[in-house]
Design a protein around this motif. Structure first.
Motif, PDB file in Angstrom:
ATOM      1  N   ASP A  51      65.616  -0.886   9.383  1.00  0.00           N
ATOM      2  CA  ASP A  51      65.887  -1.471  10.586  1.00  0.00           C
ATOM      3  C   ASP A  51      67.120  -1.011  11.079  1.00  0.00           C
ATOM      4  N   LEU A  52      67.387  -0.649  12.357  1.00  0.00           N
ATOM      5  CA  LEU A  52      68.745  -0.292  12.939  1.00  0.00           C
ATOM      6  C   LEU A  52      68.862  -1.050  14.005  1.00  0.00           C
ATOM      7  N   LEU A  53      70.252  -1.417  14.123  1.00  0.00           N
ATOM      8  CA  LEU A  53      70.951  -2.172  15.238  1.00  0.00           C
ATOM      9  C   LEU A  53      71.947  -1.608  15.798  1.00  0.00           C
ATOM     10  N   ILE A  54      71.723  -1.349  17.372  1.00  0.00           N
ATOM     11  CA  ILE A  54      72.738  -0.485  17.919  1.00  0.00           C
ATOM     12  C   ILE A  54      73.379  -1.701  19.000  1.00  0.00           C
ATOM     13  N   TRP A  55      74.867  -1.709  19.193  1.00  0.00           N
ATOM     14  CA  TRP A  55      75.050  -2.758  20.176  1.00  0.00           C
ATOM     15  C   TRP A  55      76.296  -2.407  20.819  1.00  0.00           C
ATOM     16  N   ASN A  56      76.071  -2.358  22.127  1.00  0.00           N
ATOM     17  CA  ASN A  56      77.593  -2.362  22.979  1.00  0.00           C
ATOM     18  C   ASN A  56      78.134  -3.737  23.049  1.00  0.00           C
ATOM     19  N   CYS A  57      79.029  -3.640  22.365  1.00  0.00           N
ATOM     20  CA  CYS A  57      79.916  -5.058  22.123  1.00  0.00           C
ATOM     21  C   CYS A  57      80.897  -5.437  23.206  1.00  0.00           C
ATOM     22  N   LYS A  58      81.238  -4.461  23.943  1.00  0.00           N
ATOM     23  CA  LYS A  58      82.412  -4.490  25.142  1.00  0.00           C
ATOM     24  C   LYS A  58      83.509  -5.111  24.468  1.00  0.00           C
ATOM     25  N   GLY A  59      83.916  -4.542  23.247  1.00  0.00           N
ATOM     26  CA  GLY A  59      85.295  -5.061  22.680  1.00  0.00           C
ATOM     27  C   GLY A  59      85.030  -5.781  21.530  1.00  0.00           C
ATOM     28  N   ALA A  60      85.645  -5.097  20.491  1.00  0.00           N
ATOM     29  CA  ALA A  60      85.314  -5.829  19.113  1.00  0.00           C
ATOM     30  C   ALA A  60      86.607  -6.380  18.567  1.00  0.00           C
ATOM     31  N   MET A  81      74.019  -0.112  10.985  1.00  0.00           N
ATOM     32  CA  MET A  81      74.537  -0.839  12.352  1.00  0.00           C
ATOM     33  C   MET A  81      75.277   0.191  13.288  1.00  0.00           C
ATOM     34  N   VAL A  82      75.172   0.448  14.592  1.00  0.00           N
ATOM     35  CA  VAL A  82      76.172   1.176  15.392  1.00  0.00           C
ATOM     36  C   VAL A  82      76.561   0.079  16.390  1.00  0.00           C
ATOM     37  N   ILE A  83      78.001   0.155  16.320  1.00  0.00           N
ATOM     38  CA  ILE A  83      78.757  -0.683  17.264  1.00  0.00           C
ATOM     39  C   ILE A  83      79.431   0.006  18.312  1.00  0.00           C
ATOM     40  N   HIS A 107      83.375   6.590  11.742  1.00  0.00           N
ATOM     41  CA  HIS A 107      83.776   6.153  13.137  1.00  0.00           C
ATOM     42  C   HIS A 107      84.552   7.059  14.145  1.00  0.00           C
ATOM     43  N   VAL A 108      84.660   6.488  15.332  1.00  0.00           N
ATOM     44  CA  VAL A 108      85.540   7.250  16.259  1.00  0.00           C
ATOM     45  C   VAL A 108      86.101   6.188  17.262  1.00  0.00           C
ATOM     46  N   ASP A 109      87.508   6.547  17.031  1.00  0.00           N
ATOM     47  CA  ASP A 109      88.270   5.317  17.396  1.00  0.00           C
ATOM     48  C   ASP A 109      88.354   5.309  19.034  1.00  0.00           C
ATOM     49  N   PRO A 110      88.738   4.367  19.701  1.00  0.00           N
ATOM     50  CA  PRO A 110      88.591   4.340  21.203  1.00  0.00           C
ATOM     51  C   PRO A 110      90.097   5.148  21.430  1.00  0.00           C
ATOM     52  N   ILE A 111      89.953   5.744  22.689  1.00  0.00           N
ATOM     53  CA  ILE A 111      91.459   6.203  23.464  1.00  0.00           C
ATOM     54  C   ILE A 111      91.890   5.326  24.309  1.00  0.00           C
ATOM     55  N   GLY A 112      93.096   4.767  23.820  1.00  0.00           N
ATOM     56  CA  GLY A 112      93.628   3.712  24.550  1.00  0.00           C
ATOM     57  C   GLY A 112      92.667   2.516  24.180  1.00  0.00           C
ATOM     58  N   ARG A 113      92.225   1.778  25.420  1.00  0.00           N
ATOM     59  CA  ARG A 113      91.213   0.556  25.600  1.00  0.00           C
ATOM     60  C   ARG A 113      89.955   1.048  25.695  1.00  0.00           C
ATOM     61  N   SER A 114      89.670   2.331  25.706  1.00  0.00           N
ATOM     62  CA  SER A 114      88.400   2.784  26.307  1.00  0.00           C
ATOM     63  C   SER A 114      87.398   3.536  25.257  1.00  0.00           C
ATOM     64  N   GLY A 115      86.322   3.229  25.009  1.00  0.00           N
ATOM     65  CA  GLY A 115      85.212   3.762  23.842  1.00  0.00           C
ATOM     66  C   GLY A 115      85.375   3.176  22.652  1.00  0.00           C
ATOM     67  N   GLY A 116      85.064   3.891  21.571  1.00  0.00           N
ATOM     68  CA  GLY A 116      85.040   3.617  20.242  1.00  0.00           C
ATOM     69  C   GLY A 116      83.702   3.367  19.848  1.00  0.00           C
ATOM     70  N   ILE A 117      83.262   4.114  18.680  1.00  0.00           N
ATOM     71  CA  ILE A 117      81.732   4.094  18.243  1.00  0.00           C
ATOM     72  C   ILE A 117      82.165   3.942  16.749  1.00  0.00           C
ATOM     73  N   TRP A 118      81.356   2.875  16.309  1.00  0.00           N
ATOM     74  CA  TRP A 118      81.359   2.596  14.570  1.00  0.00           C
ATOM     75  C   TRP A 118      80.025   2.745  14.052  1.00  0.00           C
TER      76      TRP A 118
END
Length: 261
Positions: A51-60, A81-83, A107-118
């Motif tokens: 099972d795979l969970l992908i979530w756009n959390c809009k801020g972790a 999981m992919v967040i 992971h790819v960290d956000p640039i400033g406060r934009s983006g980010g994938i874990w």
């Protein structure tokens, strides 16, 4: 394959996404694609390995995110999981994921406060080798005992069309050489038909023509990569600008695509 779409702005923040056809009907369709109609049907355990969970959390990082993620993991018990759209650096989470037994990550960290994938997983049940992270995607080879390896590409496409062109150039290169099963999923920031977007526009005819060209280009890209839309159940639209009345726009930006393998 179950697929979950999460809306963090609602108190009830998860929707179970399941295939609209029965497993038997899906197997029959797949055998038709491959010209295997007269061979024995595929067994569920040959295909569904996790099972795979992908979530756009809009801020972790805040307590609401942690509480919601714990609930999602408890309900769905994903092995991986992919967040997305984390808006904070991965290191800010400390030992939080370790306590949930997701002790391995890419992971790819956000640039400033934009983006980010874990991307996070439990190495006791699945082996994940992250091979090509970027601001728009994380690509990983997924391995599990007694199952064939497969490729996961978790997408968080840029709203900038030129950057999306770069993403699709990568996908087309992969499609030309890939031999294993391939899943490409989540937010493509595009739509396959004008009916997948609803908005009020003063110049309706010109706007419709632009939407048709955009959706045609997206569909052609999916076809050029020989990908199939897995479909889903749930809300017809998956994104809103949260504006009211005529300023409101809603779109289906989220998809799960796979190759015939």
């Amino acid at each position: 394959m179950p697929w979950r779409q999460v809306n963090a702005r609602q108190d009830l923040h998860y929707i179970s996404m399941t295939p609209s056809k029965t497993m038997k009907e899906n197997y029959k369709a797949i055998r038709g694609y491959l010209g295997l109609e007269n061979q024995e049907p595929l067994l569920a355990q040959q295909i569904l390995s996790m099972d795979l969970l992908i979530w756009n959390c809009k801020g972790a990082g805040n307590q609401r995110f942690k509480r919601n993620l714990k609930e999602l993991v408890q309900i769905h018990k994903p092995e991986l999981m992919v967040i997305m759209e984390t808006k904070v650096e991965f290191k800010s989470m400390g030992m939080f994921f370790n306590y949930m037994e997701f002790t391995a990550s890419g992971h790819v960290d956000p640039i400033g406060r934009s983006g980010g994938i874990w991307m996070l997983w439990n190495p006791n049940v699945v082996n994940v080798r992250v091979v090509e992270p970027s601001s728009q995607q994380i690509t990983a080879t997924i391995s599990r005992q007694d199952f064939p390896d497969w490729l996961l590409l978790a997408v968080y496409a840029s709203p900038n069309s030129a950057k999306r062109d770069d993403l699709w150039a990568q996908l087309e290169t992969i499609a030309q050489h890939i031999e294993e099963p391939w899943l490409v999923a989540r937010d493509f920031n595009d739509f396959t038909a004008p009916t997948n977007k609803r908005s009020f526009h003063t110049s309706q005819q010109q706007h419709l023509s632009q939407e048709q060209r955009r959706s045609r280009k997206f569909t052609e890209r999916i076809d050029s990569c020989k990908l199939i839309d897995l479909g889903c159940t749930g809300p017809q639209m998956t994104w809103s600008n949260n504006r009211k009345n005529r300023a409101n726009t809603i779109v289906r930006l989220d998809k799960a695509l796979c190759n015939t393998k």
